[in-house]
Scaffold this motif. Structure first.
Motif, PDB file in Angstrom:
ATOM      1  N   THR A 287       0.804  -1.218   0.000  1.00 19.82           N
ATOM      2  CA  THR A 287       0.000   0.000   0.000  1.00 19.82           C
ATOM      3  C   THR A 287       0.839   1.270   0.000  1.00 19.82           C
ATOM      4  OG1 THR A 287      -0.133   0.047   2.416  1.00 19.82           O
ATOM      5  CG2 THR A 287      -1.849  -1.175   1.231  1.00 19.82           C
ATOM      6  N   GLY A 288       2.160   1.132   0.151  1.00 20.84           N
ATOM      7  CA  GLY A 288       3.023   2.302   0.200  1.00 20.84           C
ATOM      8  C   GLY A 288       3.080   2.955   1.565  1.00 20.84           C
ATOM      9  N   SER A 289       2.700   2.219   2.603  1.00 21.14           N
ATOM     10  CA  SER A 289       2.718   2.762   3.959  1.00 21.14           C
ATOM     11  C   SER A 289       4.082   2.556   4.594  1.00 21.14           C
ATOM     12  CB  SER A 289       1.640   2.084   4.818  1.00 21.14           C
ATOM     13  OG  SER A 289       1.767   2.482   6.174  1.00 21.14           O
ATOM     14  N   ALA A 290       4.674   3.639   5.091  1.00 21.64           N
ATOM     15  CA  ALA A 290       5.949   3.548   5.802  1.00 21.64           C
ATOM     16  C   ALA A 290       5.732   3.354   7.296  1.00 21.64           C
ATOM     17  CB  ALA A 290       6.779   4.810   5.560  1.00 21.64           C
ATOM     18  N   GLY A 291       4.466   3.410   7.741  1.00 19.53           N
ATOM     19  CA  GLY A 291       4.182   3.317   9.166  1.00 19.53           C
ATOM     20  C   GLY A 291       4.492   4.629   9.875  1.00 19.53           C
ATOM     21  N   THR A 292       4.148   4.684  11.150  1.00 18.85           N
ATOM     22  CA  THR A 292       4.362   5.927  11.909  1.00 18.85           C
ATOM     23  C   THR A 292       5.339   5.751  13.064  1.00 18.85           C
ATOM     24  OG1 THR A 292       2.464   5.490  13.368  1.00 18.85           O
ATOM     25  CG2 THR A 292       2.040   6.723  11.334  1.00 18.85           C
ATOM     26  N   ARG A 293       5.988   4.616  13.148  1.00 19.09           N
ATOM     27  CA  ARG A 293       6.971   4.400  14.215  1.00 19.09           C
ATOM     28  C   ARG A 293       8.103   5.420  14.088  1.00 19.09           C
ATOM     29  NH1 ARG A 293       8.718   0.433  17.743  1.00 19.09           N
ATOM     30  NH2 ARG A 293      10.962   0.348  18.100  1.00 19.09           N
ATOM     31  N   GLY A 294       8.438   6.077  15.208  1.00 14.12           N
ATOM     32  CA  GLY A 294       9.509   7.066  15.219  1.00 14.12           C
ATOM     33  C   GLY A 294       9.083   8.456  14.785  1.00 14.12           C
ATOM     34  N   ARG A 295       7.821   8.631  14.366  1.00 14.33           N
ATOM     35  CA  ARG A 295       7.340   9.954  13.952  1.00 14.33           C
ATOM     36  C   ARG A 295       7.159  10.865  15.169  1.00 14.33           C
ATOM     37  NH1 ARG A 295       4.031  10.189   9.446  1.00 14.33           N
ATOM     38  NH2 ARG A 295       3.597  12.333  10.137  1.00 14.33           N
ATOM     39  N   VAL A 296       7.426  12.141  14.972  1.00 12.05           N
ATOM     40  CA  VAL A 296       7.223  13.127  16.034  1.00 12.05           C
ATOM     41  C   VAL A 296       5.743  13.442  16.140  1.00 12.05           C
ATOM     42  CG1 VAL A 296       7.741  15.466  16.818  1.00 12.05           C
ATOM     43  CG2 VAL A 296       9.514  14.110  15.684  1.00 12.05           C
ATOM     44  N   MET A 304      -5.076  15.091  14.164  1.00 15.67           N
ATOM     45  CA  MET A 304      -4.251  14.024  13.586  1.00 15.67           C
ATOM     46  C   MET A 304      -2.794  14.078  14.031  1.00 15.67           C
ATOM     47  SD  MET A 304      -5.972  11.846  11.878  1.00 15.67           S
ATOM     48  CE  MET A 304      -4.577  11.024  11.115  1.00 15.67           C
ATOM     49  N   SER A 305      -2.322  15.257  14.472  1.00 18.81           N
ATOM     50  CA  SER A 305      -0.929  15.366  14.930  1.00 18.81           C
ATOM     51  C   SER A 305      -0.754  14.853  16.349  1.00 18.81           C
ATOM     52  CB  SER A 305      -0.468  16.827  14.856  1.00 18.81           C
ATOM     53  OG  SER A 305      -1.190  17.628  15.779  1.00 18.81           O
ATOM     54  N   GLY A 306      -1.862  14.595  17.050  1.00 21.22           N
ATOM     55  CA  GLY A 306      -1.778  14.101  18.422  1.00 21.22           C
ATOM     56  C   GLY A 306      -1.218  12.695  18.485  1.00 21.22           C
ATOM     57  N   CYS A 307      -0.589  12.382  19.590  1.00 18.05           N
ATOM     58  CA  CYS A 307       0.089  11.084  19.701  1.00 18.05           C
ATOM     59  C   CYS A 307      -0.878   9.909  19.644  1.00 18.05           C
ATOM     60  CB  CYS A 307       0.901  11.041  20.995  1.00 18.05           C
ATOM     61  SG  CYS A 307       2.329  12.170  20.983  1.00 18.05           S
ATOM     62  N   ASP A 308      -2.100  10.081  20.135  1.00 15.49           N
ATOM     63  CA  ASP A 308      -3.054   8.970  20.102  1.00 15.49           C
ATOM     64  C   ASP A 308      -3.392   8.574  18.668  1.00 15.49           C
ATOM     65  OD1 ASP A 308      -3.125   8.826  22.831  1.00 15.49           O
ATOM     66  OD2 ASP A 308      -4.939  10.034  23.056  1.00 15.49           O
ATOM     67  N   LEU A 309      -3.702   9.573  17.834  1.00 15.76           N
ATOM     68  CA  LEU A 309      -4.094   9.276  16.457  1.00 15.76           C
ATOM     69  C   LEU A 309      -2.892   8.959  15.581  1.00 15.76           C
ATOM     70  CD1 LEU A 309      -6.908  11.925  15.863  1.00 15.76           C
ATOM     71  CD2 LEU A 309      -7.161   9.469  16.210  1.00 15.76           C
ATOM     72  N   ARG A 314      -0.536   3.094  19.796  1.00 17.84           N
ATOM     73  CA  ARG A 314       0.569   2.223  20.208  1.00 17.84           C
ATOM     74  C   ARG A 314       1.383   2.847  21.332  1.00 17.84           C
ATOM     75  NH1 ARG A 314       1.438   2.286  14.630  1.00 17.84           N
ATOM     76  NH2 ARG A 314       3.282   3.558  15.035  1.00 17.84           N
ATOM     77  N   GLY A 315       1.135   4.106  21.638  1.00 18.95           N
ATOM     78  CA  GLY A 315       1.898   4.792  22.662  1.00 18.95           C
ATOM     79  C   GLY A 315       3.071   5.560  22.069  1.00 18.95           C
ATOM     80  N   TYR A 316       3.748   6.325  22.928  1.00 19.09           N
ATOM     81  CA  TYR A 316       4.876   7.150  22.483  1.00 19.09           C
ATOM     82  C   TYR A 316       5.887   7.278  23.615  1.00 19.09           C
ATOM     83  CZ  TYR A 316       2.567  10.829  25.201  1.00 19.09           C
ATOM     84  OH  TYR A 316       1.998  11.553  26.215  1.00 19.09           O
ATOM     85  N   ARG A 317       7.062   7.732  23.258  1.00 13.72           N
ATOM     86  CA  ARG A 317       8.111   7.957  24.251  1.00 13.72           C
ATOM     87  C   ARG A 317       8.618   9.387  24.116  1.00 13.72           C
ATOM     88  NH1 ARG A 317      10.800   5.597  19.931  1.00 13.72           N
ATOM     89  NH2 ARG A 317      12.796   6.589  19.390  1.00 13.72           N
ATOM     90  N   SER A 349       8.157  14.058  21.399  1.00 18.57           N
ATOM     91  CA  SER A 349       7.391  12.838  21.619  1.00 18.57           C
ATOM     92  C   SER A 349       7.442  12.012  20.352  1.00 18.57           C
ATOM     93  CB  SER A 349       5.943  13.169  21.998  1.00 18.57           C
ATOM     94  OG  SER A 349       5.889  13.906  23.187  1.00 18.57           O
ATOM     95  N   LEU A 350       7.863  10.775  20.443  1.00 20.85           N
ATOM     96  CA  LEU A 350       8.063   9.916  19.273  1.00 20.85           C
ATOM     97  C   LEU A 350       7.168   8.683  19.383  1.00 20.85           C
ATOM     98  CD1 LEU A 350      11.958  10.005  19.059  1.00 20.85           C
ATOM     99  CD2 LEU A 350      10.337  11.472  17.871  1.00 20.85           C
ATOM    100  N   CYS A 351       6.518   8.366  18.259  1.00 22.68           N
ATOM    101  CA  CYS A 351       5.628   7.205  18.248  1.00 22.68           C
ATOM    102  C   CYS A 351       6.392   5.915  18.465  1.00 22.68           C
ATOM    103  CB  CYS A 351       4.887   7.137  16.904  1.00 22.68           C
ATOM    104  SG  CYS A 351       3.668   8.446  16.647  1.00 22.68           S
ATOM    105  N   MET A 352       5.810   5.016  19.205  1.00 26.43           N
ATOM    106  CA  MET A 352       6.397   3.694  19.441  1.00 26.43           C
ATOM    107  C   MET A 352       6.076   2.790  18.227  1.00 26.43           C
ATOM    108  SD  MET A 352       7.800   3.889  22.444  1.00 26.43           S
ATOM    109  CE  MET A 352       7.953   2.219  23.063  1.00 26.43           C
TER     110      MET A 352
END
Length: 352
Positions: A287-296, A304-309, A314-317, A349-352
């Motif tokens: 699908t061309g998805s890079a995922g959101t892991r490590g995104r700020v 949509m910029s909030g960590c939950d969405l 998956r949570g964030y650190r 804050s970085l996505c897990m």
């Protein structure tokens, strides 16, 4: 305690911002990075109008590529806080363009708009011999503003943007490419979204004026027409993205009709799509998805910029980043600017 990371300023911005795409080789439907000369060297693979443009007006191709860059940069700005952030990585970007989703509709529209804007701007700046300032001989006078005083004389002057030239060149190149292996419905959708992008520039021209007269009076006002800033174009197309219409092919195979009852047909400025978008949460080459892991993400935002969405629940650190930037800059005659280096700490804050 959150980990401390020290990095240089350039690396910091690479982490926060998507990589800028250099250009799109739209002629053969490939998202690979190419330059104008590469496009025109492969004229055998171009559609007739595109090959003709390469052979007769190669300088316009340079502006076309500038417009493609402008469009993709704007796409990356508008989608910077979304799960799909208009990444320019060819492994992902090409897969997105192969789908009939609303993200693809936006890319086509904003790129066609970028080409229109760039070519028109080049005309106004005198970079192209084929065009210049807008011709105003046949145009009526600008509508005067209600100043509460006696009527002010008006006349067209200055250098108005010849958006019609930019519109036609964008249409010639963006709509002229061959679409082998694609259905007629997909072709109609691509052409529609291209046109929506061009109209987001052409339909929103504005009149700018300058007063002339003694002692600051305004006895004569000279006016010209200018394009809207491209950020405004991008904002408008993002609104169309949110309100995009889902369509399907008609029984004749030559028309598009909206999906659902009592839904008005989309107009020329609306974006259209025919397939639902993936959630882009996890990496998926199909699908061309890079995922959101490590995104700020923004830990306090509810959009949509909030960590939950953005992190798909998956949570964030939290991490603390230290980077260096120029500060306390001083100008020394003549002509040197000297700056000091200051360390800046930023909590991310970085996505897990």
């Amino acid at each position: 305690m959150a980990p401390l990371i020290r990095i240089q300023l350039g690396i910091f911005f690479v982490l926060l911002c998507p990589v800028n795409i250099i250009g799109l080789w739209w002629a053969v439907g490939s998202p690979l990075v190419m330059d104008p000369n590469s496009i025109c060297r492969k004229t055998k693979q171009l559609a007739g109008k595109q090959a003709e443009l390469c052979q007769s007006q190669p300088e316009i191709i340079k502006e076309v590529i500038k417009g493609a860059k402008l469009g993709i940069r704007e796409c990356q700005h508008q989608f910077r806080s979304r799960r799909w952030n208009c990444t320019s990585h060819s492994k992902y970007f090409g897969k997105v363009l192969q789908q009939d989703i609303r993200e693809t509709a936006f890319v086509y529209a904003v790129t066609a708009a970028g080409v229109t804007h760039a070519v028109t701007q080049a005309c106004s700046m005198g970079y192209l011999l084929q065009c210049g300032c807008e011709a105003t001989r046949s145009r009526g006078p600008p509508r005067p503003a209600d100043t509460g005083t006696e009527a002010v004389r008006w006349e067209w002057g200055g250098c108005g943007d010849d958006v019609e030239f930019g519109y036609e060149k964008s249409k010639q190149f963006m709509d002229g490419r061959q679409k082998t292996g694609k259905s007629d419905i997909r072709t109609l959708m691509d052409l529609h979204n291209n046109e929506a992008g061009r109209l987001a520039v052409r339909n929103y021209m504005r009149t700018e004026c300058k007063c002339h007269g003694l002692s600051g009076s305004c006895t004569l006002r000279t006016c010209w027409r200018k394009m809207p800033p491209f950020r405004e174009v991008g904002n408008r197309l993002l609104e169309r993205f949110h309100g995009a219409s889902k369509v399907m092919g008609g029984n004749d195979g030559k028309t598009l009709i909206p999906v659902g009852r009592n839904i008005k047909p989309p107009d020329k400025q609306d974006l259209i799509y025919s397939a639902e978008s993936p959630d882009f949460c996890l990496p998926n080459r199909k699908t061309g998805s890079a995922g959101t892991r490590g995104r700020v993400c923004n830990s306090t935002a509810l959009d949509m910029s909030g960590c939950d969405l953005l992190c798909c629940d998956r949570g964030y650190r939290d991490e603390t980043v230290v980077y260096e930037e120029n500060c306390l800059c001083r100008f020394h005659w003549c002509c040197v600017v000297q700056c000091k280096k200051c360390s800046v700490r930023k909590k991310l804050s970085l996505c897990m």
